[in-house]
Scaffold this motif. Structure first.
Motif, PDB file in Angstrom:
ATOM      1  N   UNK B  79       0.834  -1.209   0.000  1.00 20.88           N
ATOM      2  CA  UNK B  79       0.000   0.000   0.000  1.00 20.88           C
ATOM      3  C   UNK B  79       0.862   1.250   0.000  1.00 20.88           C
ATOM      4  N   UNK B  80       1.922   1.243   0.769  1.00 22.39           N
ATOM      5  CA  UNK B  80       2.819   2.412   0.819  1.00 22.39           C
ATOM      6  C   UNK B  80       3.479   2.627  -0.538  1.00 22.39           C
ATOM      7  N   UNK B  81       3.941   1.543  -1.158  1.00 18.92           N
ATOM      8  CA  UNK B  81       4.570   1.676  -2.480  1.00 18.92           C
ATOM      9  C   UNK B  81       3.579   2.248  -3.481  1.00 18.92           C
ATOM     10  N   UNK B  82       2.341   1.769  -3.438  1.00 16.00           N
ATOM     11  CA  UNK B  82       1.306   2.273  -4.340  1.00 16.00           C
ATOM     12  C   UNK B  82       1.011   3.742  -4.053  1.00 16.00           C
ATOM     13  N   UNK B  83       1.011   4.091  -2.766  1.00 13.61           N
ATOM     14  CA  UNK B  83       0.748   5.485  -2.390  1.00 13.61           C
ATOM     15  C   UNK B  83       1.830   6.411  -2.941  1.00 13.61           C
ATOM     16  N   UNK B  84       3.084   5.992  -2.874  1.00 12.85           N
ATOM     17  CA  UNK B  84       4.157   6.806  -3.448  1.00 12.85           C
ATOM     18  C   UNK B  84       3.938   7.014  -4.953  1.00 12.85           C
ATOM     19  N   UNK B  85       3.554   5.936  -5.634  1.00 16.89           N
ATOM     20  CA  UNK B  85       3.321   6.040  -7.078  1.00 16.89           C
ATOM     21  C   UNK B  85       2.201   7.029  -7.371  1.00 16.89           C
ATOM     22  N   UNK B  86       1.103   6.915  -6.623  1.00 15.66           N
ATOM     23  CA  UNK B  86      -0.012   7.843  -6.837  1.00 15.66           C
ATOM     24  C   UNK B  86       0.392   9.277  -6.508  1.00 15.66           C
ATOM     25  N   UNK B  87       1.197   9.427  -5.462  1.00 16.15           N
ATOM     26  CA  UNK B  87       1.670  10.772  -5.101  1.00 16.15           C
ATOM     27  C   UNK B  87       2.489  11.374  -6.232  1.00 16.15           C
ATOM     28  N   UNK B  88       3.319  10.561  -6.853  1.00 13.64           N
ATOM     29  CA  UNK B  88       4.118  11.081  -7.975  1.00 13.64           C
ATOM     30  C   UNK B  88       3.224  11.470  -9.143  1.00 13.64           C
ATOM     31  N   UNK B  90       0.279  12.556  -9.050  1.00 12.65           N
ATOM     32  CA  UNK B  90      -0.502  13.763  -8.764  1.00 12.65           C
ATOM     33  C   UNK B  90       0.359  14.984  -8.486  1.00 12.65           C
ATOM     34  N   UNK B  91       1.515  14.787  -7.839  1.00 14.19           N
ATOM     35  CA  UNK B  91       2.269  15.933  -7.330  1.00 14.19           C
ATOM     36  C   UNK B  91       3.479  16.327  -8.181  1.00 14.19           C
ATOM     37  N   UNK B  92       4.007  15.395  -8.976  1.00 15.68           N
ATOM     38  CA  UNK B  92       5.157  15.750  -9.809  1.00 15.68           C
ATOM     39  C   UNK B  92       4.618  16.406 -11.081  1.00 15.68           C
ATOM     40  N   UNK B  93       4.567  17.718 -11.048  1.00 12.47           N
ATOM     41  CA  UNK B  93       4.029  18.506 -12.162  1.00 12.47           C
ATOM     42  C   UNK B  93       4.964  19.678 -12.400  1.00 12.47           C
ATOM     43  N   UNK B  94       4.950  20.274 -13.588  1.00 11.33           N
ATOM     44  CA  UNK B  94       5.783  21.453 -13.826  1.00 11.33           C
ATOM     45  C   UNK B  94       5.517  22.575 -12.830  1.00 11.33           C
ATOM     46  N   UNK B 242      -0.476  11.957 -21.296  1.00 14.30           N
ATOM     47  CA  UNK B 242      -1.262  13.054 -20.746  1.00 14.30           C
ATOM     48  C   UNK B 242      -0.918  13.349 -19.291  1.00 14.30           C
ATOM     49  N   UNK B 243      -0.252  12.414 -18.631  1.00 14.29           N
ATOM     50  CA  UNK B 243       0.186  12.665 -17.250  1.00 14.29           C
ATOM     51  C   UNK B 243       1.669  13.043 -17.291  1.00 14.29           C
ATOM     52  N   UNK B 244       2.025  14.171 -16.668  1.00 19.24           N
ATOM     53  CA  UNK B 244       3.395  14.664 -16.755  1.00 19.24           C
ATOM     54  C   UNK B 244       4.393  13.637 -16.222  1.00 19.24           C
ATOM     55  N   UNK B 245       4.086  13.039 -15.071  1.00 15.10           N
ATOM     56  CA  UNK B 245       5.046  12.113 -14.470  1.00 15.10           C
ATOM     57  C   UNK B 245       5.237  10.886 -15.344  1.00 15.10           C
ATOM     58  N   UNK B 246       4.172  10.340 -15.872  1.00 16.43           N
ATOM     59  CA  UNK B 246       4.296   9.163 -16.729  1.00 16.43           C
ATOM     60  C   UNK B 246       5.043   9.486 -18.022  1.00 16.43           C
ATOM     61  N   UNK B 247       4.849  10.714 -18.534  1.00 17.80           N
ATOM     62  CA  UNK B 247       5.524  11.078 -19.783  1.00 17.80           C
ATOM     63  C   UNK B 247       7.005  11.349 -19.583  1.00 17.80           C
ATOM     64  N   UNK B 251      13.288  10.765 -16.893  1.00 15.26           N
ATOM     65  CA  UNK B 251      14.122  11.889 -16.425  1.00 15.26           C
ATOM     66  C   UNK B 251      14.350  11.760 -14.930  1.00 15.26           C
ATOM     67  N   UNK B 252      13.293  11.446 -14.191  1.00 21.58           N
ATOM     68  CA  UNK B 252      13.399  11.372 -12.739  1.00 21.58           C
ATOM     69  C   UNK B 252      14.016  10.059 -12.274  1.00 21.58           C
ATOM     70  N   UNK B 253      13.729   8.984 -12.978  1.00 18.77           N
ATOM     71  CA  UNK B 253      14.323   7.705 -12.606  1.00 18.77           C
ATOM     72  C   UNK B 253      15.845   7.758 -12.705  1.00 18.77           C
ATOM     73  N   UNK B 254      16.332   8.435 -13.742  1.00 18.70           N
ATOM     74  CA  UNK B 254      17.788   8.534 -13.916  1.00 18.70           C
ATOM     75  C   UNK B 254      18.434   9.299 -12.765  1.00 18.70           C
ATOM     76  N   UNK B 255      17.668  10.105 -12.074  1.00 21.51           N
ATOM     77  CA  UNK B 255      18.206  10.937 -10.988  1.00 21.51           C
ATOM     78  C   UNK B 255      17.819  10.400  -9.615  1.00 21.51           C
ATOM     79  N   UNK B 256      17.254   9.199  -9.567  1.00 25.71           N
ATOM     80  CA  UNK B 256      16.863   8.579  -8.301  1.00 25.71           C
ATOM     81  C   UNK B 256      17.985   7.651  -7.883  1.00 25.71           C
ATOM     82  N   UNK B 257      18.796   8.108  -6.982  1.00 29.04           N
ATOM     83  CA  UNK B 257      19.893   7.282  -6.496  1.00 29.04           C
ATOM     84  C   UNK B 257      20.322   7.799  -5.131  1.00 29.04           C
TER      85      UNK B 257
END
Lengths: 40, 418
Positions: B79-88, B90-94, B242-247, B251-257
């Motif tokens: 559930x927590x992992x899913x919540x993080x995904x949903x948060x991204x 909704x919240x990762x926008x320009x 149509x979703x910024x994070x999915x599109x 970019x963000x995965x490459x910087x997740x470390x």
């Protein structure tokens, strides 16, 4: 109560790590990388 | 002998009296089946000498909950992992990224593309667009030429007698397609000067010869203009959901470390814009110098230049025309700095005068200006690290001041009307 709190902490920590690991692994498999200049 | 026999007989008489009757014990009745013993909760009695077990404490229960896998823990984890995904999602926008310090995402030292992407978001999010602004676009040659864009802001602002923000949008190896996409991302309402550093290399590009555009997602966005310019040169833009994070998740995965975590905990790193000022001169390294000259020669393809310069001119003209829907926009083309000793070696002798003539013809069109600053900025061989990057802070200041004066002269025409 202590056990419930412990389970909650476990879920938050492991769930976060799970999301980060899957996200990063998907990126690696999808060829995601930061552009670094290969010139001089 | 008879005594022994009599002793034996008398012993037997004692053991078994003569009148005793040996009766077999009655058969035991069959044992009734025992009923199952229900646990009563009562603890089994302690063995003698054993100490009673202490009741679990809060801490021991907590540790037990943290360290042991249980079904509720598994459900909670997912559930927590899913919540993080949903948060991204909704919240990762320009709009939200515009509020973030770009340096947090810089998990490699020279992440120009994070800087310019988030800066473009910040510009686009401005509620009121300034009536006049300057956008500086180009490659690493531009980045190393501009000492500080405040020099340009002050010069142009003094001319117009109003603030003239200068948006630095240069990134290493930035393509003309990405330049067009950046200016589209900056948003509606941009008016003023768009300065683009150009040279034979930039105008000879077509497509994705080095694989930067299609294999990497350098910018943190995609937009219609960028997609259109890619299609024009036969490249397939990335798909959109149509979703910024999915599109833009790559970019963000490459910087997740681990560096991202370190930045979140200890603060963002310093971002060094000028990368050649501290380096030892490449000229002192004969092998490195030779390799640089060889690489630069390979990049300069005369045939590609002649085949593609018109299409690239039209690309920048389209960009300017789109911006002009908002109001007046002047396109200022500045020749990239050149190493004075390499210029004739790297650019074919027949090409350079032809290129300069092409640029000067372009500058005769309304709203287009062309400047060559190297002589006025008094650039010498010692001022450059290689064929294009300035390494001397003093040279950067001179170059920026000369550029600022040219932009000031263009801004002066602004006061005279459209």
């Amino acid at each position: 109560m202590g056990r419930i709190l412990g389970i909650t902490v476990q879920a938050i920590v492991v769930g976060t790590l799970l999301f980060v690991a899957v996200f990063r692994l998907a990126g690696i498999m999808g060829g995601a990388r930061v552009f670094q200049y290969e010139g001089f | 002998m008879d005594q022994g026999k009599a002793t034996t007989e008398s012993a037997a008489a004692v053991a078994t009296p003569a009148d005793a009757t040996v009766v077999a014990p009655p058969p035991k009745p069959a044992a009734a089946p025992k009923a199952p013993v229900k646990p009563t909760g009562a603890k089994p009695p302690l063995k003698p000498g054993a100490k009673p077990k202490a009741p679990p404490t809060f801490l021991s229960s907590f540790i037990d909950g943290v360290t042991h896998p249980t079904l509720p823990a598994v459900i909670g984890t997912l559930s927590v992992a899913l919540a993080w995904f949903l948060a991204c999602l909704l919240l990762v926008t320009p709009a939200n990224l515009a509020k973030v310090d770009a340096r947090y995402f810089m998990t490699v030292p020279e992440d120009d593309y994070t800087e310019v992407s988030l800066r473009a978001f910040r510009i686009a999010q401005q509620k009121e667009k300034p009536p006049f602004a300057v956008a500086i676009l180009g490659t690493s040659g531009t980045r190393e030429s501009i000492y500080d864009e405040k020099i340009i802001e002050e010069a142009v602002g003094a001319e117009l007698k109003m603030p003239a923000p200068c948006y630095f949008l240069a990134a290493k190896a930035l393509s003309l397609y990405e330049i067009a996409g950046l200016m589209d991302q900056v948003g509606d309402g941009f008016r003023g000067i768009v300065m683009v550093h150009v040279g034979p290399n930039a105008l000879s590009d077509s497509g994705d010869a080095r694989g930067y555009l299609t294999s990497l997602h350098r910018l943190a966005f995609q937009n219609e203009v960028y997609d259109e310019e890619l299609r024009r040169v036969g490249l397939e833009p990335a798909s959109h959901t149509g979703n910024y994070f999915l599109d833009n998740w790559r970019f963000f995965s490459a910087r997740t470390n681990a560096d991202l975590l370190r930045h979140l905990v200890f603060g963002p790193p310093d971002f060094k814009r000028h990368r050649y000022v501290d380096k030892p001169p490449l000229r002192d390294n004969a092998v490195g110098w030779k390799a640089m000259v060889k690489t630069a020669k390979e990049w300069m393809n005369e045939d590609a230049y002649r085949a593609n310069r018109q299409a690239n001119k039209e690309l920048l003209d389209r960009m300017t025309a789109r911006l002009r829907k908002n109001g007046r926009v002047e396109l200022v083309l500045v020749e990239v700095p050149r190493h004075p000793e390499l210029s004739t070696e790297l650019i074919p002798p027949a090409l350079d005068p032809d290129h300069r003539a092409f640029m000067r013809r372009w500058a005769t069109e309304p709203g287009v200006h062309y400047f060559e600053l190297d002589d006025e900025a008094e650039l010498t061989a010692d001022d450059l690290e290689d064929y294009i990057h300035l390494r001397s802070p003093a040279a950067q200041v001179r170059y920026t001041k000369v550029l600022a004066e040219k932009l000031r002269s263009v801004a002066a025409t602004w006061k005279e009307g459209p």
